[in-house]
Design a protein around this motif. Sequence first.
Motif, PDB file in Angstrom:
ATOM      1  N   GLN A   1      64.602  65.284  55.493  1.00 13.26           N
ATOM      2  CA  GLN A   1      64.859  66.132  54.329  1.00 13.26           C
ATOM      3  C   GLN A   1      64.218  65.545  53.081  1.00 13.26           C
ATOM      4  O   GLN A   1      63.728  66.292  52.210  1.00 13.26           O
ATOM      5  N   ASP A   2      64.177  64.213  52.972  1.00 11.61           N
ATOM      6  CA  ASP A   2      63.521  63.584  51.825  1.00 11.61           C
ATOM      7  C   ASP A   2      62.035  63.922  51.785  1.00 11.61           C
ATOM      8  O   ASP A   2      61.476  64.186  50.714  1.00 11.61           O
ATOM      9  N   ILE A   3      61.382  63.909  52.965  1.00 10.57           N
ATOM     10  CA  ILE A   3      59.961  64.253  53.026  1.00 10.57           C
ATOM     11  C   ILE A   3      59.756  65.718  52.657  1.00 10.57           C
ATOM     12  O   ILE A   3      58.843  66.066  51.898  1.00 10.57           O
ATOM     13  N   ILE A   4      60.603  66.583  53.188  1.00  6.89           N
ATOM     14  CA  ILE A   4      60.510  68.006  52.874  1.00  6.89           C
ATOM     15  C   ILE A   4      60.663  68.235  51.380  1.00  6.89           C
ATOM     16  O   ILE A   4      59.891  68.966  50.750  1.00  6.89           O
ATOM     17  N   ASN A   5      61.655  67.578  50.776  1.00 16.12           N
ATOM     18  CA  ASN A   5      61.875  67.726  49.334  1.00 16.12           C
ATOM     19  C   ASN A   5      60.677  67.220  48.540  1.00 16.12           C
ATOM     20  O   ASN A   5      60.281  67.833  47.541  1.00 16.12           O
ATOM     21  N   ALA A   6      60.092  66.107  48.980  1.00 13.96           N
ATOM     22  CA  ALA A   6      58.943  65.538  48.271  1.00 13.96           C
ATOM     23  C   ALA A   6      57.745  66.477  48.332  1.00 13.96           C
ATOM     24  O   ALA A   6      57.040  66.665  47.322  1.00 13.96           O
ATOM     25  N   TYR A   7      57.506  67.075  49.500  1.00 14.90           N
ATOM     26  CA  TYR A   7      56.417  68.035  49.615  1.00 14.90           C
ATOM     27  C   TYR A   7      56.668  69.247  48.715  1.00 14.90           C
ATOM     28  O   TYR A   7      55.772  69.713  48.002  1.00 14.90           O
ATOM     29  N   HIS A   8      57.900  69.752  48.727  1.00 18.76           N
ATOM     30  CA  HIS A   8      58.212  70.906  47.896  1.00 18.76           C
ATOM     31  C   HIS A   8      57.974  70.588  46.422  1.00 18.76           C
ATOM     32  O   HIS A   8      57.460  71.421  45.669  1.00 18.76           O
ATOM     33  N   ASP A   9      58.324  69.388  46.004  1.00 26.35           N
ATOM     34  CA  ASP A   9      58.119  68.989  44.612  1.00 26.35           C
ATOM     35  C   ASP A   9      56.639  68.903  44.256  1.00 26.35           C
ATOM     36  O   ASP A   9      56.243  69.158  43.120  1.00 26.35           O
ATOM     37  N   ALA A  10      55.814  68.509  45.227  1.00 29.38           N
ATOM     38  CA  ALA A  10      54.387  68.286  44.968  1.00 29.38           C
ATOM     39  C   ALA A  10      53.537  69.541  45.139  1.00 29.38           C
ATOM     40  O   ALA A  10      52.372  69.545  44.749  1.00 29.38           O
ATOM     41  N   ILE A  11      54.100  70.594  45.720  1.00 30.77           N
ATOM     42  CA  ILE A  11      53.355  71.827  45.971  1.00 30.77           C
ATOM     43  C   ILE A  11      53.766  72.873  44.940  1.00 30.77           C
ATOM     44  O   ILE A  11      54.940  73.244  44.864  1.00 30.77           O
ATOM     45  N   PRO A  12      52.834  73.364  44.126  1.00 33.55           N
ATOM     46  CA  PRO A  12      53.198  74.343  43.108  1.00 33.55           C
ATOM     47  C   PRO A  12      53.962  75.555  43.637  1.00 33.55           C
ATOM     48  O   PRO A  12      54.833  76.080  42.939  1.00 33.55           O
ATOM     49  N   LEU A  13      53.657  76.015  44.850  1.00 33.62           N
ATOM     50  CA  LEU A  13      54.397  77.147  45.407  1.00 33.62           C
ATOM     51  C   LEU A  13      55.743  76.740  45.998  1.00 33.62           C
ATOM     52  O   LEU A  13      56.487  77.584  46.504  1.00 33.62           O
TER      53      LEU A  13
END
Length: 251
Positions: free
Chosen positions: A189-201
């Motif tokens: 979940q930490d990785i998923i959250n980090a990707y979501h934070d780094a992806i404008p969409l």
Amino acid sequence: MKTAVITGAARGIGLATTDILCAQGWHVVMVDRDAPELALEAASRSNVTAAAFDISDPEQVEAMITDAMASRGQIDALVNNAGVADFGPIEATTFARWRRVMDTNLDGVFLCTQAAIPALKDSRGAVVNIASISGLRASTLRVAYGTSKAAVIHLTQQQAAELGEFGIRVNSVAPGPVRTKLAMAVHTQDIINAYHDAIPLNRYGSEAEIGQVIAFLCSEQASFVTGQNISVDGGFESTGIGLPSLRVKPQ
């Protein structure tokens, strides 16, 4: 009916692209070295031909193209999608691991395109090479994978520059994080959250979203597009500089 050859077609982006092209009236030669999975997926689809080959082997690549031409008589598009991932520290990446990645991700793209050139000259066809956002922005644990995909992007430009005079268009697609079964199985979940934070969409992409761009590049709608790399990444490449935490959040 136009014919596309798609490598790595038994799953993921290759399978999604197969379905999109078939829905658009293409016949797809599905290539994969996983013969059982390939046979399973091909059996549930119409307008496809299953072709079990390993695209890192020059002799098998030649046989693959020969068989495709014998059965279909033409190749209008080649999608070099087959690839392997190997993530680990530089110090732990043995030469054998390095070569395993390069054999498929880079050598396979070179071999398949080279073997298909005569057919693509006849059809004035298209090549789409699948790169990765990892070929555009470095990150940890991707020394072999990221380097192979960066090389694919440059190889695409080399192929476009040389083959354009024959009417052959060559482009690459660089997927960002994609919501595959494998990714969801290994991403915390930490990785998923980090990707979501780094992806404008603020989300992962889907296999079909990548496939739609591949299908466009195969089509006549992209008749004046060649030598390009299209990042299909929700804006991930654009956030390579700067801290995601400094982004302005919607109110």
